[in-house]
Design an enzyme around this catalytic site. Structure first.
Site, short mmCIF file in Angstrom:
data_model
loop_
_atom_site.label_atom_id
_atom_site.label_comp_id
_atom_site.label_asym_id
_atom_site.label_seq_id
_atom_site.Cartn_x
_atom_site.Cartn_y
_atom_site.Cartn_z
N ALA A 13 92.24 -26.44 38.24
CA ALA A 13 91.76 -27.02 36.98
C ALA A 13 90.24 -27.01 36.92
O ALA A 13 89.62 -26.41 36.04
CB ALA A 13 92.30 -28.44 36.81
N ALA A 14 89.60 -27.71 37.87
CA ALA A 14 88.16 -27.93 37.78
C ALA A 14 87.35 -26.65 37.98
O ALA A 14 86.37 -26.41 37.26
CB ALA A 14 87.73 -28.98 38.80
N ARG A 24 78.77 -20.22 29.79
CA ARG A 24 78.34 -20.57 28.44
C ARG A 24 76.91 -21.11 28.42
O ARG A 24 76.14 -20.84 27.50
CB ARG A 24 79.29 -21.59 27.84
CG ARG A 24 80.65 -21.00 27.46
CD ARG A 24 81.61 -22.06 26.98
NE ARG A 24 82.88 -21.48 26.57
CZ ARG A 24 83.98 -22.18 26.33
NH1 ARG A 24 83.94 -23.51 26.45
NH2 ARG A 24 85.09 -21.58 25.95
N GLU A 35 88.53 -18.68 45.55
CA GLU A 35 89.79 -19.43 45.68
C GLU A 35 90.58 -18.84 46.84
O GLU A 35 90.80 -17.64 46.90
CB GLU A 35 90.59 -19.36 44.39
CG GLU A 35 92.04 -19.77 44.51
CD GLU A 35 92.22 -21.18 45.04
OE1 GLU A 35 93.09 -21.36 45.92
OE2 GLU A 35 91.50 -22.10 44.60
N CYS A 45 100.87 -29.86 37.11
CA CYS A 45 101.70 -31.00 36.68
C CYS A 45 103.08 -30.55 36.23
O CYS A 45 103.99 -31.38 36.10
CB CYS A 45 101.00 -31.76 35.57
SG CYS A 45 99.46 -32.57 36.09
N ARG A 73 86.71 -14.87 29.96
CA ARG A 73 85.84 -16.03 30.21
C ARG A 73 84.51 -15.65 30.85
O ARG A 73 83.57 -16.43 30.83
CB ARG A 73 86.54 -17.04 31.13
CG ARG A 73 87.90 -17.55 30.67
CD ARG A 73 87.86 -18.15 29.28
NE ARG A 73 89.04 -18.98 29.01
CZ ARG A 73 90.16 -18.53 28.45
NH1 ARG A 73 90.27 -17.24 28.13
NH2 ARG A 73 91.17 -19.35 28.20
N TYR A 435 104.10 -48.36 10.06
CA TYR A 435 105.43 -48.93 9.95
C TYR A 435 106.28 -48.01 9.10
O TYR A 435 105.99 -47.78 7.93
CB TYR A 435 105.38 -50.33 9.31
CG TYR A 435 106.70 -50.82 8.75
CD1 TYR A 435 107.87 -50.69 9.49
CD2 TYR A 435 106.76 -51.43 7.50
CE1 TYR A 435 109.09 -51.13 9.00
CE2 TYR A 435 107.97 -51.87 6.99
CZ TYR A 435 109.14 -51.73 7.73
OH TYR A 435 110.33 -52.18 7.24
#
Length: 459
Positions: A13-14, A24, A35, A45, A73, A435
């Site tokens: 994720a991070a 960017r 990695e 998850c 990216r 409601y």
């Protein structure tokens, strides 16, 4: 000005989020993500639902392949590369290519640590047995599902009754495996729920065939072939099983950082400031390896959840790459919100538990009410339990928990910004919440709870 080189260490994720933010902030920068596994971005998850078979293929959990990440990216991805050492003073990384075994040093100007967390492992002999599993990574989930597909597992023992423990218990029950959870603490989900609400969760588990025992594993018994055949507990029991699952929570991966003399905080995770900078000027950190500030009491906490990982990563990546242009981004902190589904029961919490409020020095009280998900006359209305943690003198909302089969999690979501902004229960009871008979009752459970709490506030 020459192009800067930025190393991002870690995926899931991070790491990818930090790499994107860095590109960017400085499109000219050379951003390299390391990695040690084969995947850089996947839905961790969703792992319990893959193990259960609800999600049919592991590839569906992969969000971005390394090639797709580079194309869309920017930056460079190096999977199956393990960072062995970080030397910020010399701007060096020592990296091992796991495919070839080659070790080399590389120079970078800045470093972003997104090394995540690892499962806590009990001090037991024999955890290397082929039928002992953790499910922190996608590779571990694939191994577990393959084992279940290939072996006749009748009974599994889950060590730990936190979120992962109860989710994996449900996943195993979906595969017709009997499950025993060993949770030596006050009860399942005790790190998230007060004692008033925990029995609702344990009842749901029992109704679906999961046994919860307040016992601690103290040893593993093995067959001659090395397989675990039973788990010994602190009460002298031997629980026979064909599979053991480690679900005792996580701890931050800090070995690399500690060796580089990065400062750890009081939680044991990396200490960072609001800009996600460590104590060294060219190193930032983010995700499940850092501690963050809780806005309710300004305490440093360790909350390894995906939303916090993404938010801290965007700050770290931007600030590492900005080169003094514009204002640095600031991480404002967290309320601390989480939820889990337990056999159809939604369990959600936000802010402080009652015990945390007392430890933080608040004169706090709790109210717990039972109301309805929608108008009871309309079919399929279900009970919703709401607990509010309230500061006695001001009536400020400090925390909340919601448990029910319908609408509990999203009601907790409603309370997150209110806890953040310091709303009082008197102000909450004046909200004009929706409601409509099929969706919500005339008085929402949140309003009912706020009305009840307002009776105890003593200005």
């Amino acid at each position: 000005m020459p192009a800067q080189r930025i190393a991002v260490i870690g995926g899931t994720a991070a790491g990818p989020a930090a790499a994107v933010a860095a590109v960017r902030a400085d499109p000219r920068a050379e951003v390299v993500l390391f990695e040690q596994g084969p995947h850089i971005s996947y839905g961790a998850c969703e792992i319990p639902y893959y193990v259960a078979g609800t999600i049919d293929e592991a590839e569906r959990l992969v969000r971005l392949t390394p090639g797709r990440f580079e194309q869309t990216r920017g930056g460079t991805v190096r999977t199956r590369h393990r960072v062995l050492a970080l030397d910020p003073a010399r701007n060096r990384l020592t990296v091992e290519d796991l495919a070839t075994g080659m070790v080399r040093q590389e120079r970078f100007d800045k470093f972003i640590l997104a090394v995540g967390a690892r499962p806590r492992r009990p001090a037991l002999d024999g955890l290397e047995a082929p039928n002992v599993f953790a499910v922190r990574t996608l590779e571990e989930a694939v191994d577990l599902r393959a084992y279940l597909d290939a072996h006749p597992v009748r009974h599994a023992v889950v060590l730990g009754g936190g979120y992962v423990g109860v989710e994996m218990a449900e996943a195993l029950r979906a595969r017709a495996v009997r499950v025993t959870i060993l949770e030596p603490g006050p009860g399942v989900l005790h790190a998230y729920l007060d004692a008033a609400l925990r029995p609702l969760v344990e009842d749901a588990l029992r109704r679906h065939g999961v046994v919860v025992r307040r016992e601690r594993a103290v040893g593993l018994d093995h067959h001659p072939d090395g397989m675990v055949r039973s788990v010994r507990t602190d009460r002298g029991e031997h629980i026979g099983c064909q599979l053991v699952l480690l679900a005792m929570g996580t701890e931050p991966n800090t070995d690399l950082a500690a060796a580089a003399r990065l400062r750890l905080g009081e939680t044991g995770a990396l200490a960072v400031d609001a800009q996600m900078r460590t104590n060294l000027p060219n190193v930032w950190a983010c995700g499940d390896c850092v501690e963050v500030e809780r806005v309710v009491d300004r305490k440093k906490v360790y909350v390894p959840l995906s939303p916090t990982a993404f938010r801290t990563a965007r700050v770290a990546g931007h600030n590492a790459a900005r080169r003094g242009r514009g204002l640095p981004k600031q991480f404002p902190g967290i309320v601390g919100a989480s939820a889990v589904k337990v056999f159809g029961l939604e369990v959600a919490a936000a802010g402080l538990r009652p015990d945390e409020a007392r430890e933080a020095g608040f004169d706090a009280f709790t109210v717990t009410i039972r109301h309805w998900s929608h108008v009871p006359l309309y079919p399929e209305a279900r009970p919703v339990h709401v607990q509010l943690v309230v500061e006695r003198r001001r009536g400020r909302l400090l925390g909340a928990a919601c448990v029910g089969e319908k609408g509990a999690a999203l009601r907790a979501d409603v309370l997150v910004p209110l806890i953040w902004d310091g709303w009082t229960v008197d102000r909450i009871r004046d909200l004009d919440l929706i409601y409509t008979p099929p969706l919500a009752p005339a008085l929402d459970p949140l309003i009912v709870a706020a009305n009840e709490a307002a009776k105890t506030v003593r200005p």
